[in-house]
Design a protein around this motif. Structure first.
Motif, PDB file in Angstrom:
ATOM      1  N   GLY A 194      13.324  44.539  41.747  1.00 23.03           N
ATOM      2  CA  GLY A 194      14.640  44.079  42.193  1.00 23.03           C
ATOM      3  C   GLY A 194      14.899  42.611  41.945  1.00 23.03           C
ATOM      4  O   GLY A 194      15.996  42.117  42.153  1.00 23.03           O
ATOM      5  N   LEU A 228      14.811  39.290  39.368  1.00 21.81           N
ATOM      6  CA  LEU A 228      14.828  38.963  37.938  1.00 21.81           C
ATOM      7  C   LEU A 228      14.458  37.509  37.657  1.00 21.81           C
ATOM      8  O   LEU A 228      14.524  37.059  36.513  1.00 21.81           O
ATOM      9  N   LEU A 271       5.773  29.965  34.476  1.00 21.71           N
ATOM     10  CA  LEU A 271       5.015  28.720  34.604  1.00 21.71           C
ATOM     11  C   LEU A 271       3.601  29.013  35.137  1.00 21.71           C
ATOM     12  O   LEU A 271       2.603  28.488  34.631  1.00 21.71           O
ATOM     13  N   THR A 330      14.771  36.573  49.413  1.00 22.05           N
ATOM     14  CA  THR A 330      14.277  37.085  50.701  1.00 22.05           C
ATOM     15  C   THR A 330      14.419  38.618  50.747  1.00 22.05           C
ATOM     16  O   THR A 330      13.686  39.279  51.473  1.00 22.05           O
ATOM     17  N   VAL A 380       0.207  36.177  46.293  1.00 25.20           N
ATOM     18  CA  VAL A 380       1.671  36.120  46.307  1.00 25.20           C
ATOM     19  C   VAL A 380       2.180  34.680  46.256  1.00 25.20           C
ATOM     20  O   VAL A 380       1.482  33.744  46.641  1.00 25.20           O
ATOM     21  N   GLY A 381       3.414  34.546  45.763  1.00 28.14           N
ATOM     22  CA  GLY A 381       4.027  33.221  45.701  1.00 28.14           C
ATOM     23  C   GLY A 381       5.490  33.325  45.320  1.00 28.14           C
ATOM     24  O   GLY A 381       5.995  34.411  45.035  1.00 28.14           O
ATOM     25  N   GLY A 382       6.150  32.186  45.320  1.00 27.97           N
ATOM     26  CA  GLY A 382       7.589  32.138  45.065  1.00 27.97           C
ATOM     27  C   GLY A 382       8.243  31.331  46.159  1.00 27.97           C
ATOM     28  O   GLY A 382       7.686  31.231  47.265  1.00 27.97           O
ATOM     29  N   ALA A 383       9.416  30.761  45.888  1.00 30.69           N
ATOM     30  CA  ALA A 383      10.027  29.802  46.815  1.00 30.69           C
ATOM     31  C   ALA A 383      10.104  30.247  48.287  1.00 30.69           C
ATOM     32  O   ALA A 383       9.775  29.458  49.169  1.00 30.69           O
TER      33      ALA A 383
HETATM   34  C1  B12 Z   1      17.467  29.940  38.150  1.00 28.99           C
HETATM   35  C2  B12 Z   1      17.953  30.799  39.289  1.00 28.99           C
HETATM   36  C3  B12 Z   1      18.540  32.025  38.986  1.00 28.99           C
HETATM   37  C4  B12 Z   1      18.608  32.560  37.569  1.00 28.99           C
HETATM   38  C5  B12 Z   1      17.232  33.158  37.192  1.00 28.99           C
HETATM   39  C6  B12 Z   1      16.885  32.927  35.726  1.00 28.99           C
HETATM   40  C7  B12 Z   1      15.463  33.256  35.441  1.00 28.99           C
HETATM   41  N1  B12 Z   1      15.243  33.683  34.212  1.00 28.99           N
HETATM   42  O1  B12 Z   1      14.578  33.139  36.277  1.00 28.99           O
HETATM   43  C8  B12 Z   1      19.727  33.642  37.711  1.00 28.99           C
HETATM   44  C9  B12 Z   1      21.066  33.003  37.413  1.00 28.99           C
HETATM   45  C10 B12 Z   1      19.580  34.887  36.843  1.00 28.99           C
HETATM   46  C11 B12 Z   1      19.669  33.942  39.214  1.00 28.99           C
HETATM   47  C12 B12 Z   1      20.167  35.093  39.758  1.00 28.99           C
HETATM   48  C13 B12 Z   1      20.245  35.318  41.145  1.00 28.99           C
HETATM   49  N2  B12 Z   1      19.895  34.447  42.113  1.00 28.99           N
HETATM   50 CO1  B12 Z   1      18.896  32.820  41.770  1.00 28.99          CO
HETATM   51  N3  B12 Z   1      18.211  31.081  41.656  1.00 28.99           N
HETATM   52  C14 B12 Z   1      17.809  30.357  40.643  1.00 28.99           C
HETATM   53  C15 B12 Z   1      17.358  28.964  41.152  1.00 28.99           C
HETATM   54  C16 B12 Z   1      18.522  28.014  40.915  1.00 28.99           C
HETATM   55  C17 B12 Z   1      16.108  28.357  40.552  1.00 28.99           C
HETATM   56  C18 B12 Z   1      14.853  29.248  40.592  1.00 28.99           C
HETATM   57  C19 B12 Z   1      13.799  28.608  39.698  1.00 28.99           C
HETATM   58  O2  B12 Z   1      13.652  29.001  38.555  1.00 28.99           O
HETATM   59  N4  B12 Z   1      13.094  27.580  40.207  1.00 28.99           N
HETATM   60  C20 B12 Z   1      12.112  26.805  39.425  1.00 28.99           C
HETATM   61  C21 B12 Z   1      10.744  27.483  39.471  1.00 28.99           C
HETATM   62  C22 B12 Z   1       9.743  26.698  38.638  1.00 28.99           C
HETATM   63  O3  B12 Z   1      10.326  27.474  40.808  1.00 28.99           O
HETATM   64  P1  B12 Z   1       9.827  28.783  41.573  1.00 28.99           P
HETATM   65  O4  B12 Z   1      10.477  29.979  40.972  1.00 28.99           O
HETATM   66  O5  B12 Z   1       9.961  28.568  43.030  1.00 28.99           O
HETATM   67  O6  B12 Z   1       8.301  28.901  41.200  1.00 28.99           O
HETATM   68  C23 B12 Z   1       7.321  27.988  41.629  1.00 28.99           C
HETATM   69  C24 B12 Z   1       6.654  28.355  42.951  1.00 28.99           C
HETATM   70  O7  B12 Z   1       7.491  29.084  43.815  1.00 28.99           O
HETATM   71  C25 B12 Z   1       5.411  29.081  42.539  1.00 28.99           C
HETATM   72  N5  B12 Z   1       5.436  30.519  42.275  1.00 28.99           N
HETATM   73  C26 B12 Z   1       6.419  31.301  41.786  1.00 28.99           C
HETATM   74  N6  B12 Z   1       5.997  32.547  41.649  1.00 28.99           N
HETATM   75  C27 B12 Z   1       4.704  32.583  42.029  1.00 28.99           C
HETATM   76  C28 B12 Z   1       3.791  33.619  42.093  1.00 28.99           C
HETATM   77  C29 B12 Z   1       2.503  33.368  42.543  1.00 28.99           C
HETATM   78  C30 B12 Z   1       1.526  34.492  42.631  1.00 28.99           C
HETATM   79  C31 B12 Z   1       2.140  32.071  42.964  1.00 28.99           C
HETATM   80  C32 B12 Z   1       0.782  31.821  43.480  1.00 28.99           C
HETATM   81  C33 B12 Z   1       3.044  31.010  42.895  1.00 28.99           C
HETATM   82  C34 B12 Z   1       4.326  31.291  42.436  1.00 28.99           C
HETATM   83  O8  B12 Z   1       5.023  28.426  41.360  1.00 28.99           O
HETATM   84  C35 B12 Z   1       6.199  28.088  40.609  1.00 28.99           C
HETATM   85  C36 B12 Z   1       5.913  26.837  39.845  1.00 28.99           C
HETATM   86  O9  B12 Z   1       5.557  25.775  40.664  1.00 28.99           O
HETATM   87  C37 B12 Z   1      17.129  29.261  42.685  1.00 28.99           C
HETATM   88  C38 B12 Z   1      17.304  28.060  43.623  1.00 28.99           C
HETATM   89  C39 B12 Z   1      15.981  27.413  43.982  1.00 28.99           C
HETATM   90  N7  B12 Z   1      16.069  26.165  44.310  1.00 28.99           N
HETATM   91  O10 B12 Z   1      14.928  28.025  43.984  1.00 28.99           O
HETATM   92  C40 B12 Z   1      18.161  30.375  42.937  1.00 28.99           C
HETATM   93  C41 B12 Z   1      17.916  31.380  44.067  1.00 28.99           C
HETATM   94  C42 B12 Z   1      16.468  31.820  44.107  1.00 28.99           C
HETATM   95  N8  B12 Z   1      18.751  32.516  43.660  1.00 28.99           N
HETATM   96  C43 B12 Z   1      19.355  33.078  44.647  1.00 28.99           C
HETATM   97  C44 B12 Z   1      20.215  34.197  44.555  1.00 28.99           C
HETATM   98  C45 B12 Z   1      20.927  34.635  45.827  1.00 28.99           C
HETATM   99  C46 B12 Z   1      20.413  34.866  43.321  1.00 28.99           C
HETATM  100  C47 B12 Z   1      21.292  36.098  43.079  1.00 28.99           C
HETATM  101  C48 B12 Z   1      21.204  37.197  44.145  1.00 28.99           C
HETATM  102  C49 B12 Z   1      22.708  35.592  42.897  1.00 28.99           C
HETATM  103  C50 B12 Z   1      23.785  36.664  42.775  1.00 28.99           C
HETATM  104  N9  B12 Z   1      24.571  36.796  43.820  1.00 28.99           N
HETATM  105  O11 B12 Z   1      23.821  37.371  41.787  1.00 28.99           O
HETATM  106  C51 B12 Z   1      20.788  36.594  41.705  1.00 28.99           C
HETATM  107  C52 B12 Z   1      19.659  37.636  41.841  1.00 28.99           C
HETATM  108  C53 B12 Z   1      19.270  38.283  40.549  1.00 28.99           C
HETATM  109  C54 B12 Z   1      18.013  39.106  40.748  1.00 28.99           C
HETATM  110  N10 B12 Z   1      18.181  40.396  40.988  1.00 28.99           N
HETATM  111  O12 B12 Z   1      16.940  38.571  40.702  1.00 28.99           O
HETATM  112  C55 B12 Z   1      19.017  32.407  45.989  1.00 28.99           C
HETATM  113  C56 B12 Z   1      18.037  33.202  46.841  1.00 28.99           C
HETATM  114  C57 B12 Z   1      18.424  33.170  48.300  1.00 28.99           C
HETATM  115  C58 B12 Z   1      17.461  33.941  49.120  1.00 28.99           C
HETATM  116  N11 B12 Z   1      16.997  33.297  50.163  1.00 28.99           N
HETATM  117  O13 B12 Z   1      17.113  35.061  48.870  1.00 28.99           O
HETATM  118  C59 B12 Z   1      18.501  31.010  45.504  1.00 28.99           C
HETATM  119  C60 B12 Z   1      17.461  30.359  46.444  1.00 28.99           C
HETATM  120  C61 B12 Z   1      19.754  30.104  45.388  1.00 28.99           C
HETATM  121  C62 B12 Z   1      20.398  29.785  46.717  1.00 28.99           C
HETATM  122  N12 B12 Z   1      20.117  28.627  47.284  1.00 28.99           N
HETATM  123  O14 B12 Z   1      21.137  30.566  47.252  1.00 28.99           O
HETATM  124  N13 B12 Z   1      19.084  32.932  39.868  1.00 28.99           N
END
Ligand code: B12
Length: 208
Positions: free
Chosen positions: A98, A100, A107, A149, A171-174
């Motif tokens: 669910g 994407l 990374l 969430t 597990v991981g992710g924001a």
């Molecule tokens: C880019 C983005 C998108 C892009 C994704 C593109 C892609 N190819 O990934 C697009 C536009 C497609 C998108 C869509 C959606 N998104 Co979005 N998105 C984001 C955004 C702006 C950045 C995420 C990101 O890439 N961060 C940078 C990376 C490097 O950080 P990271 O993912 O957290 O990963 C790090 C750590 O968490 C960790 N980590 C990650 N995974 C793992 C796994 C393990 C095992 C471990 C140990 C560590 C680890 O290590 C990473 C590197 O340090 C966030 C906002 C935010 N600030 O997070 C919203 C966000 C996640 N999205 C959100 C939402 C609501 C959506 C949508 C539902 C929007 C909509 N209404 O359609 C859809 C959902 C689509 C789906 N079914 O998944 C919300 C989630 C809210 C919530 N609490 O659930 C956020 C938080 C925005 C917000 N503030 O409202 N999104």
């Protein structure tokens, strides 16, 4: 082999072209690619990971460094395969059903690869069957990423399904926290890509 400073620094700075040049030159000169990987390339990515943890570099710099590393790995991988070089262990990673979002997952995958692991990247929207199939292919750790969430609870489904299957679920992710990981019975949690490598090292008893 002493560290190749030019290669080490080129990865740190994300200079893909220079990495390719240095690696190609070393390969043409008959250099030991396993030593090049272990003494220069992996330490560069680990250094980058530590800088990332200390907020000295940010996601864009990490991605650029990881791409430079990947370019070097692409050249040496076929040679390593021929020489029977063994990765530290095999792991798999995927964004859960669910969900994407894959930037963070990619990374983490790149850092693990950079740290010497064989990474089975399952992509996004992964159900239990996909993770299970990766375990059947030999993954010793299953890394699950979730950014929503609403998709986070699926990690519990994965952890429950893979309990006693011989692979550690990490597990991981924001939105994910250590507390949540403990609640759902995951073996580990990582806050960022560098942490992910450390958790895998620890849980698999590997030190690179
Ligand atoms: C880019 C983005 C998108 C892009 C994704 C593109 C892609 N190819 O990934 C697009 C536009 C497609 C998108 C869509 C959606 N998104 Co979005 N998105 C984001 C955004 C702006 C950045 C995420 C990101 O890439 N961060 C940078 C990376 C490097 O950080 P990271 O993912 O957290 O990963 C790090 C750590 O968490 C960790 N980590 C990650 N995974 C793992 C796994 C393990 C095992 C471990 C140990 C560590 C680890 O290590 C990473 C590197 O340090 C966030 C906002 C935010 N600030 O997070 C919203 C966000 C996640 N999205 C959100 C939402 C609501 C959506 C949508 C539902 C929007 C909509 N209404 O359609 C859809 C959902 C689509 C789906 N079914 O998944 C919300 C989630 C809210 C919530 N609490 O659930 C956020 C938080 C925005 C917000 N503030 O409202 N999104």
């Amino acid at each position: 082999m002493a560290r190749n400073e030019e290669l080490f620094n080129a990865i740190l700075k994300g200079q893909r072209k220079i990495v390719e040049e240095v690696v190609n030159k070393a390969v043409a000169a008959g250099g030991n690619v396993a030593e090049m990987l272990n003494d220069s390339m992996i330490p560069a990515m680990r250094t980058m990971g530590d800088k990332f943890s200390r907020n000295e570099v940010y996601v864009p710099e990490m991605l650029i460094a990881a791409r430079a590393m990947a370019a070097g790995l692409k050249i040496i991988e076929p040679i390593l395969a021929q020489t029977g070089h063994k990765p530290l262990a095999k792991v798999c990673i995927g964004t859960v059903k669910g969900d994407l979002h894959d930037i963070g997952k990619n990374l983490v995958a790149m850092m693990l690869k950079g740290a010497g692991y064989e990474v089975d990247d399952l992509g996004v929207d992964c159900d239990v069957a996909k993770f299970q199939a990766a375990v059947d292919r030999g993954a010793q750790a299953v890394l699950c990423s979730a950014l929503l969430t609403t998709t986070m609870p699926y990690m519990k489904t994965v952890a429950d399904a893979l309990k006693d299957k011989g692979a550690k679920v990490i597990v991981g992710g924001a939105p994910v926290t250590q507390q949540y990981a403990s609640e759902i019975g995951a073996a580990g949690y990582g806050a960022d890509a560098n942490d992910a490598v450390k958790v895998v090292d620890k849980l698999l008893g590997v030190r690179a």
